[in-house]
Design a protein around this motif. Structure first.
Motif, PDB file in Angstrom:
ATOM      1  N   GLN A  67       0.755  -1.145  -0.165  1.00  0.00           N
ATOM      2  CA  GLN A  67       0.086   0.023  -0.215  1.00  0.00           C
ATOM      3  C   GLN A  67       0.988   1.362  -0.116  1.00  0.00           C
ATOM      4  N   ALA A  68       2.096   1.261   0.858  1.00  0.00           N
ATOM      5  CA  ALA A  68       2.725   2.225   1.000  1.00  0.00           C
ATOM      6  C   ALA A  68       3.429   2.697  -0.490  1.00  0.00           C
ATOM      7  N   LEU A  69       3.886   1.350  -1.305  1.00  0.00           N
ATOM      8  CA  LEU A  69       4.543   1.504  -2.441  1.00  0.00           C
ATOM      9  C   LEU A  69       3.633   2.170  -3.651  1.00  0.00           C
ATOM     10  N   VAL A  70       2.329   1.555  -3.370  1.00  0.00           N
ATOM     11  CA  VAL A  70       1.264   2.227  -4.387  1.00  0.00           C
ATOM     12  C   VAL A  70       0.985   3.583  -4.264  1.00  0.00           C
ATOM     13  N   GLY A  71       0.787   4.020  -2.874  1.00  0.00           N
ATOM     14  CA  GLY A  71       0.904   5.571  -2.625  1.00  0.00           C
ATOM     15  C   GLY A  71       2.033   6.338  -3.132  1.00  0.00           C
ATOM     16  N   ARG A  72       3.398   5.707  -3.214  1.00  0.00           N
ATOM     17  CA  ARG A  72       4.433   6.732  -3.754  1.00  0.00           C
ATOM     18  C   ARG A  72       4.393   6.590  -5.390  1.00  0.00           C
ATOM     19  N   LEU A  73       3.778   5.488  -5.906  1.00  0.00           N
ATOM     20  CA  LEU A  73       3.590   5.589  -7.357  1.00  0.00           C
ATOM     21  C   LEU A  73       2.599   6.445  -7.675  1.00  0.00           C
ATOM     22  N   ARG A  74       1.515   6.402  -6.919  1.00  0.00           N
ATOM     23  CA  ARG A  74       0.349   7.523  -7.253  1.00  0.00           C
ATOM     24  C   ARG A  74       1.065   9.143  -7.110  1.00  0.00           C
TER      25      ARG A  74
END
Length: 231
Positions: A67-74
């Motif tokens: 979830q944290a990685l997805v947030g960074r990608l967004r």
């Protein structure tokens, strides 16, 4: 507004409509984007994302880390670029926004053009397809051996078809340097060897073609215990 383009035929990159790159820092972030781009428009399950991004060493809280990685990608691509779906995430991109998909579409178009007796059209389309490669496929995936090998095989198929078109256009001499290099790299690829022999013949280098044929015949006998096929 035109969509961004995603490159995974080489180091993973994101390009704005004007060609400027979008910074996507960090190996894990690029790995996540690569997995999503491979399946653009489809939901990728959380478990598969974790396996592909972290391999045999997932974090203790894998779901939270993802979830944290997805947030960074967004934050890098825009909030609407990565969509949440039940059980996973999806890259909001059309198939042609991904270089791998464009490559496959163009190779199909070029192959059909050659079969329809239009080698000049085939050559142009296949050149466009091959120009999409900027390095080893899926270079940012931690364990990409099998899928990357499949894509490299597809690239070799496209190169064979491109050289077939070149010979049909009478460009045998121009094709010979790359065909020779490809045969050195893939010595047991009989269709590729056949193309090189045809190119030597068509270029008027018959004596070299006969010597090269004998070399291939001995190689196949020594390595595979077989004779060359009819072609």
């Amino acid at each position: 507004m035109d969509p961004v383009r995603y490159r995974i035929l080489g180091t993973t990159q994101v390009l704005r409509p004007d060609g400027r790159p979008v910074p996507v820092g960090g190996a894990r972030l690029r790995a996540l984007l690569t997995v999503l781009a491979l399946r653009a428009g489809r939901t990728v399950p959380v478990g598969l994302l974790v396996d592909e991004v972290w391999g045999d060493e997932p974090p203790a809280d894998a779901t939270g880390a993802l979830q944290a990685l997805v947030g960074r990608l967004r934050r890098a691509l825009g909030a609407d670029a990565i969509l949440s779906a039940e059980g996973g995430y999806r890259l909001a991109a059309a198939p042609d926004d991904i270089d791998l998909n464009r490559f496959e579409r163009l190779v199909g178009d070029g192959t059909r053009a050659l079969a329809d007796g239009a080698p000049a059209k085939a050559a142009g389309v296949l050149d466009d397809a091959l120009a999409l490669w900027h390095g080893p496929a899926l270079a940012d995936l931690p364990d990409h051996t099998a899928e990357a090998a499949r894509q490299e095989t597809r690239r070799l198929d496209a190169l064979r078809t491109r050289h077939t078109a070149a010979l049909a256009l009478g460009h045998a001499e121009q094709s010979l340097p790359e065909l020779t290099a490809l045969c050195d790299t893939h010595p047991l690829d009989e269709p590729l060897q056949a193309l090189r022999l045809r190119a030597l013949r068509d270029a008027g280098r018959t004596a070299e073609a006969l010597v090269a044929y004998e070399d291939v015949r001995r190689l196949l006998a020594d390595r595979l215990g077989s004779d060359p096929g009819p072609e």
